[in-house]
Design an enzyme around this catalytic site. Structure first.
Site: not given
Length: 515
Positions: A184, A438
């Site tokens: 993180h 995408d």
């Protein structure tokens, strides 16, 4: 509260003299970000070309400052973390850890992959659902979903020369799983979105659409307290900062009730909320506000899907947990501050490629009784008012100053409220647009006819977040996102004993819908 833990670390690899050394940004070197690693798995209902994906990501790390993604993590002489960024990457020191495997079967036939959420079944059923995720912690699943030998804790990165990113691509006859793993400290989810957008642009052959990497060495969140106007505005909850005995009492309650007794009895599960249910709740909330005359001159009569979702989930948790009705509830709602950083001139724009942790929290304080007895619209509107009041440059600067001062002087995070408060935390990843990733330029063939699914070619139908935590995360979770059909996906951690009560509430929603 991982900041209360100590441990010995193995000797790190020798420093490579040609590496560029960069100190961690302030909020990246935080106990919370250091103690949490992510494995974000995207299910795409098409067969992707792993080599195209690998080559595109490798190329991205060759473009300008994007090479920072391939940095190694080290600890400096003062104990702080720093990046060692290679000048270039090769087989010996790759920019990211990578592995791929192909299975001659469908996802549903694989013993591990079949345990992941089935998005098309859930969407067709149209009912709220809770899915157990305890299997994600098993060695069998982790070895399946993650790149072999890739670290999952800070200590693993410190004692190795491993890059920050790990990518695992698993192909089946009807789908592809792409898992991106990272600590993180690298970034928040908006930063991951920037990485995925840039990766996709290179994949499409559009390097001209790759945005410049922001914050290679300079920390854009540094100097937030240098306000444009003096004096610096007072933080709205400054007078409730827990210090001295109040912080000690809160910490003691936390350690005794959670760290010592409950940490191994908490469970994280996936919650699926169909689009129609949230739409109905939001419409009802807006009607309630109108009927109660909640509109005033300062706050527009509006609640978002996120406001309603957080209000609803807080009520679900409280009904299951049953705390004292008079107890204070602290609803902690994280937000991305990139738009404020742009307003202050710290970054070029709110949509630039800032790969770091740039999130803060707005707080809403109500009583348990109010959340349970008032209409849902009331709680949602209180959350909305908190966002309007606290999500601005002046309040961000004031909060940042208190948080840094508390960490630097008291050596613990700044907490606001009262020592006996009940906390419910939510991080909303919807704006990261993870369901819009995408990968279509890497599609070899369709795994499912486009007429039988909501997600477009090369875009995910489901996203699962797993990882490793160095501290208890009870009453903490995320809204993973909103899929192409408008359904919401949550991942939340609660006491193991109360999950049946949560499931019963979601079942009641389905029964009410069927009635």
């Amino acid at each position: 509260m991982g900041f209360l833990r100590f441990g010995r670390e193995s000797a790190p690899p020798p420093t490579v003299q040609s590496d560029t050394i960069i100190p961690f940004h302030y909020w990246d070197d935080d106990h919370h970000t250091r103690g949490l690693s992510f494995d974000v798995t995207f299910r795409v209902d098409d067969i992707l070309d792993p080599e195209k994906l690998r080559c595109a990501l490798s190329r991205l790390l060759e473009l300008g400052d994007w090479r920072k993604l391939g940095a190694r993590i080290r600890r400096n002489a003062e104990g702080g973390l720093e990046y060692h960024v290679p000048q270039c990457f090769d087989d010996k020191r790759p920019g990211f850890a990578y592995s791929t495997v192909a299975y001659d079967m469908n996802v549903a036939d694989h013993p591990q992959a079949s345990r992941l959420a089935q998005p098309h079944y859930l969407d067709a059923a149209g009912r709220p659902a809770v899915q157990d995720t305890t299997y994600t912690a098993t060695p069998e699943f982790r070895s399946f979903i993650r790149t072999p030998a890739f670290p999952d804790r800070l200590e693993g990165w410190l004692r190795s020369d491993s890059p920050q990113l790990g990518v695992r691509i698993i192909t089946f006859l009807d789908a592809t799983l792409v898992t991106v793993s990272f600590l993180h400290s690298l970034t928040d989810m908006m930063g991951l979105d920037a990485v995925l957008d840039a990766w996709s642009a290179v994949l499409r052959g559009r390097e001209d659409e790759v945005k410049s990497f922001v914050g290679f060495a300079h920390d854009p969140l540094a100097g937030l307290t240098e306000s444009k106007t003096e004096p610096l505005q007072k933080y709205v909850f400054a007078d409730t900062l827990l210090l001295g005995w109040t912080w000690f009492w809160f910490a003691l309650r936390y350690i005794v009730t959670i760290e010592l007794f409950w940490q191994h009895r908490e469970e994280e599960r996936v919650i699926f909320l169909p689009a129609k249910h949230l739409q109905q709740m939001r419409s009802k909330a807006m009607a309630e506000l109108t009927a109660r005359g909640a509109h005033d001159s300062d706050t527009p009569l509006f609640v978002s899907e996120g406001d309603v979702l957080f209000a609803w989930w807080t009520r679900v948790v409280l009904r299951a947990e049953k705390p004292d009705p008079s107890r204070t509830v602290n609803m902690r709602n994280t937000y991305c501050c990139r738009s404020i950083l742009a307003e202050l001139g710290h970054i070029p724009s709110a949509t630039c490629a800032l790969v770091t942790n740039a999130v803060f929290a707005t707080l809403t304080f109500l009583s348990v009784r109010q959340v349970l007895e008032e209409p849902l619209g009331f709680t949602a509107f209180e959350i909305r008012k908190s966002l309007i009041q606290q999500r601005n440059a002046e309040q961000l600067q004031a909060l940042d100053r208190i948080q840094r001062k508390t960490l630097d002087n008291a050596h613990h995070p700044a907490l606001f409220g009262n020592p006996s408060m009940y906390t419910v935390m939510m991080s909303n990843w919807v704006k990261a647009k993870l369901f819009q990733v995408d990968f279509s330029a890497a599609v070899i063939r369709k795994g499912m006819a486009t007429g039988k699914r909501s997600n477009q070619l090369g875009r995910p139908s489901c996203i699962q977040g797993t990882g490793t935590k160095g501290y208890a995360t009870r009453n903490t979770g995320v809204v993973i996102g909103k899929d192409a059909a408008g359904n919401f996906w949550l991942l939340y951690s609660l006491r193991k004993e109360i999950w049946p009560a949560v499931e019963q509430q979601l079942l009641s929603m389905s029964l009410d819908d069927a009635a």
